[in-house]
Design a protein around this motif. Structure first.
Motif, PDB file in Angstrom:
ATOM      1  N   THR A  69      15.405  70.864  94.251  1.00 40.42           N
ATOM      2  CA  THR A  69      15.289  72.331  94.008  1.00 40.42           C
ATOM      3  C   THR A  69      14.205  72.755  93.128  1.00 40.42           C
ATOM      4  N   VAL A  70      13.983  72.105  91.849  1.00 38.43           N
ATOM      5  CA  VAL A  70      13.116  72.279  91.237  1.00 38.43           C
ATOM      6  C   VAL A  70      11.447  71.981  91.861  1.00 38.43           C
ATOM      7  N   CYS A  71      11.522  71.003  92.682  1.00 35.06           N
ATOM      8  CA  CYS A  71      10.402  70.654  93.441  1.00 35.06           C
ATOM      9  C   CYS A  71      10.110  71.712  94.408  1.00 35.06           C
ATOM     10  N   ASP A  72      11.155  72.058  95.193  1.00 36.01           N
ATOM     11  CA  ASP A  72      10.876  73.228  96.240  1.00 36.01           C
ATOM     12  C   ASP A  72      10.414  74.446  95.539  1.00 36.01           C
ATOM     13  N   GLU A  73      11.089  74.625  94.461  1.00 34.65           N
ATOM     14  CA  GLU A  73      10.455  76.191  93.772  1.00 34.65           C
ATOM     15  C   GLU A  73       9.282  76.065  93.162  1.00 34.65           C
ATOM     16  N   ALA A  74       8.754  74.658  92.664  1.00 35.11           N
ATOM     17  CA  ALA A  74       7.604  74.544  92.242  1.00 35.11           C
ATOM     18  C   ALA A  74       6.217  74.823  93.332  1.00 35.11           C
ATOM     19  N   LYS A  75       6.894  74.271  94.545  1.00 35.19           N
ATOM     20  CA  LYS A  75       5.759  74.318  95.552  1.00 35.19           C
ATOM     21  C   LYS A  75       5.577  75.725  95.903  1.00 35.19           C
ATOM     22  N   LEU A  76       6.744  76.650  96.066  1.00 39.26           N
ATOM     23  CA  LEU A  76       6.560  78.081  96.132  1.00 39.26           C
ATOM     24  C   LEU A  76       5.776  78.749  95.063  1.00 39.26           C
ATOM     25  N   THR A  77       5.959  78.444  93.754  1.00 37.88           N
ATOM     26  CA  THR A  77       5.041  79.012  92.932  1.00 37.88           C
ATOM     27  C   THR A  77       3.806  78.490  92.982  1.00 37.88           C
ATOM     28  N   VAL A  78       3.490  77.278  93.301  1.00 37.93           N
ATOM     29  CA  VAL A  78       2.067  76.918  93.652  1.00 37.93           C
ATOM     30  C   VAL A  78       1.399  77.577  94.529  1.00 37.93           C
ATOM     31  N   LYS A  79       2.388  77.853  95.643  1.00 36.96           N
ATOM     32  CA  LYS A  79       1.513  78.383  96.599  1.00 36.96           C
ATOM     33  C   LYS A  79       1.330  79.913  96.354  1.00 36.96           C
ATOM     34  N   LYS A  80       2.278  80.586  95.503  1.00 41.12           N
ATOM     35  CA  LYS A  80       1.958  81.926  95.189  1.00 41.12           C
ATOM     36  C   LYS A  80       0.553  82.027  94.361  1.00 41.12           C
ATOM     37  N   LEU A  81       0.384  80.868  93.226  1.00 41.58           N
ATOM     38  CA  LEU A  81      -0.638  81.059  92.276  1.00 41.58           C
ATOM     39  C   LEU A  81      -1.867  80.544  93.213  1.00 41.58           C
ATOM     40  N   LYS A  82      -2.025  79.705  94.132  1.00 42.75           N
ATOM     41  CA  LYS A  82      -3.289  79.599  94.935  1.00 42.75           C
ATOM     42  C   LYS A  82      -3.604  80.879  95.752  1.00 42.75           C
ATOM     43  N   ALA A  83      -2.492  81.721  96.210  1.00 51.42           N
ATOM     44  CA  ALA A  83      -2.974  82.899  97.224  1.00 51.42           C
ATOM     45  C   ALA A  83      -3.611  84.139  96.063  1.00 51.42           C
ATOM     46  N   VAL A  84      -3.310  83.989  94.885  1.00 49.82           N
ATOM     47  CA  VAL A  84      -3.711  84.725  93.691  1.00 49.82           C
ATOM     48  C   VAL A  84      -5.264  84.401  93.504  1.00 49.82           C
ATOM     49  N   GLU A  85      -5.326  82.827  93.309  1.00 45.87           N
ATOM     50  CA  GLU A  85      -6.546  82.492  93.011  1.00 45.87           C
ATOM     51  C   GLU A  85      -7.589  82.665  94.255  1.00 45.87           C
ATOM     52  N   THR A  86      -7.178  82.342  95.597  1.00 44.90           N
ATOM     53  CA  THR A  86      -7.923  82.769  96.483  1.00 44.90           C
ATOM     54  C   THR A  86      -8.611  84.216  96.635  1.00 44.90           C
ATOM     55  N   VAL A  87      -7.625  85.017  96.778  1.00 49.84           N
ATOM     56  CA  VAL A  87      -7.982  86.546  96.639  1.00 49.84           C
ATOM     57  C   VAL A  87      -8.857  86.992  95.422  1.00 49.84           C
ATOM     58  N   THR A  88      -8.558  86.486  94.328  1.00 49.17           N
ATOM     59  CA  THR A  88      -9.578  86.564  93.191  1.00 49.17           C
ATOM     60  C   THR A  88     -10.819  86.102  93.220  1.00 49.17           C
ATOM     61  N   ALA A  89     -11.017  84.940  94.008  1.00 47.00           N
ATOM     62  CA  ALA A  89     -12.224  84.336  94.182  1.00 47.00           C
ATOM     63  C   ALA A  89     -13.177  85.089  95.149  1.00 47.00           C
ATOM     64  N   LEU A  90     -12.302  85.668  96.041  1.00 47.14           N
ATOM     65  CA  LEU A  90     -13.101  86.422  97.180  1.00 47.14           C
ATOM     66  C   LEU A  90     -13.300  87.833  96.271  1.00 47.14           C
ATOM     67  N   ALA A  91     -12.667  88.204  95.795  1.00 44.82           N
ATOM     68  CA  ALA A  91     -12.992  89.597  94.997  1.00 44.82           C
ATOM     69  C   ALA A  91     -14.156  89.400  94.043  1.00 44.82           C
ATOM     70  N   ASN A  92     -14.120  88.291  93.113  1.00 44.96           N
ATOM     71  CA  ASN A  92     -15.108  87.958  92.393  1.00 44.96           C
ATOM     72  C   ASN A  92     -16.274  87.758  92.862  1.00 44.96           C
ATOM     73  N   ASN A  93     -16.610  86.855  94.050  1.00 46.41           N
ATOM     74  CA  ASN A  93     -17.806  86.647  94.721  1.00 46.41           C
ATOM     75  C   ASN A  93     -18.387  88.216  95.526  1.00 46.41           C
ATOM     76  N   THR A  94     -17.304  88.978  95.886  1.00 44.85           N
ATOM     77  CA  THR A  94     -17.889  90.280  96.449  1.00 44.85           C
ATOM     78  C   THR A  94     -18.268  91.276  95.268  1.00 44.85           C
ATOM     79  N   PHE A  95     -17.366  91.156  94.201  1.00 46.83           N
ATOM     80  CA  PHE A  95     -17.958  92.220  93.039  1.00 46.83           C
ATOM     81  C   PHE A  95     -19.294  91.579  92.715  1.00 46.83           C
TER      82      PHE A  95
END
Length: 342
Positions: free
Chosen positions: A228-254
């Motif tokens: 269960t911990v591993c499944d929840e960790a995968k979900l957390t990492v997925k959410k973190l990666k999504a934030v990282e991807t959008v922020t990197a796009l915003a950073n480059n565009t800015f």
């Protein structure tokens, strides 16, 4: 004399049964130990993966926040000072700016940039100042309205670091630990936009004092918790990666829009130097320089007004599309920028 023989056989059978049970108990204990070791290893690996991604996401958000501050203290301040030298500016003559909703540029966009810049200076973040980790994180994550809330007097009422400290997600992103419900990260609580990934390393019960079968059952239960911990960790990492991807796009565009605004302001200064400050006397080419500087300032303001995270610390799903639209307009691939939805 059959009875002693029967007693002897029964005693031998009991001894054999006890020996078998003892061996089975020892095997169960050994298996339980192996299962617990595997479960601990799984949880440790999952937590390390989350921690690695947390550091990456935190870093890109902080970098974006620092870039915003540099822009305010650099090109935005330069643009405001240069544009305010102009007289009798009529931006509605530009069809392209009309599509950007910049007909009211002087009243809204320029005023908004002024207010945000003044709020930063009021918070002690003028030229030469830097942002601490929590402040940079908050400045990267939030938009101008959310971050630079002001009272009617115009005085900043929320410090940048304070915003980060009071938001659970930002506190965890910036510090790597979060006390919630009486538990810290060692107790297994990691919060990201409502996702609770835990329990963590301290989840496993004692097995040494248990009987073999009980220990094995406990270890199997521990393994289920670890999965269960591993499944929840995968979900957390997925959410973190999504934030990282959008922020990197915003950073480059800015960064790209900032460079375009900087070149436009340089061109605008040359126009003022050679043709004066009265917009009515400008040639068509010189008016186009004014239009371009206003366009890129408008786009930069749109970026500042676009948050990465909402008040609850979750990724704003519309942000990626918004940033892509800003980039398309800046590159001439699109002429229309939808207003930010409430």
């Amino acid at each position: 004399m059959p009875i002693p023989l029967i007693v002897g056989v029964a005693a031998a059978a009991a001894g054999i049964y006890g020996a078998v049970k003892g061996v089975r108990g020892a095997i169960d204990h050994s298996n339980a130990k192996d299962i617990n070791t595997d479960a601990r290893s799984m949880v440790k690996s999952a937590c390390e993966t989350v921690e690695d991604q947390r550091k990456l996401t935190n870093s890109i958000l902080e970098d974006y926040g620092q870039r915003k501050l540099r822009a305010f203290n650099g090109v935005i301040a330069d643009f405001i000072e240069t544009f305010e030298r102009l007289k009798n500016v009529e931006l509605s003559q530009s069809p392209e700016l009309d599509k950007l909703a910049a007909g009211d540029f002087s009243n809204r966009t320029l005023s908004g940039l002024r207010q945000n810049y003044q709020a930063l200076k009021d918070a002690g973040l003028g030229v030469g100042a830097g942002l601490g980790g929590g402040a940079a994180l908050a400045f990267g994550a939030y938009n101008g309205t959310m971050l630079l809330a002001t009272a009617s007097t115009g005085t900043a009422i929320s410090s940048l670091g304070g915003v980060a400290a009071t938001n659970a997600t930002l506190a965890w992103l910036g510090g790597g630990s979060l006390v919630a419900g009486g538990y810290g990260m060692a107790g297994g609580v990691m919060v990201l936009g409502g996702i609770v990934a835990g329990p963590a390393l301290a989840i496993f019960g004692h097995i040494l004092g248990n009987k073999g079968e009980e220990a094995l059952n406990k270890a199997r239960s521990n393994m289920e918790q670890a999965r269960t911990v591993c499944d929840e960790a995968k979900l957390t990492v997925k959410k973190l990666k999504a934030v990282e991807t959008v922020t990197a796009l915003a950073n480059n565009t800015f960064s790209m829009v900032t460079s375009q605004l900087r070149r436009s302001v340089t061109d605008l200064k040359k126009v003022i130097e050679h043709e004066g400050a009265d917009f009515r006397n400008y040639s068509h080419e010189s008016k186009s320089v004014v239009f371009r500087s206003a366009k890129f300032a408008q786009l930069l303001k749109a970026m500042i007004d676009t948050p990465i995270l909402d008040h609850d610390g979750s990724l704003v799903l519309s942000t990626e599309k918004r940033v892509q639209d800003v980039a398309a307009v800046a590159n001439g691939q699109k002429t229309f920028l939808d207003p930010i939805s409430a």
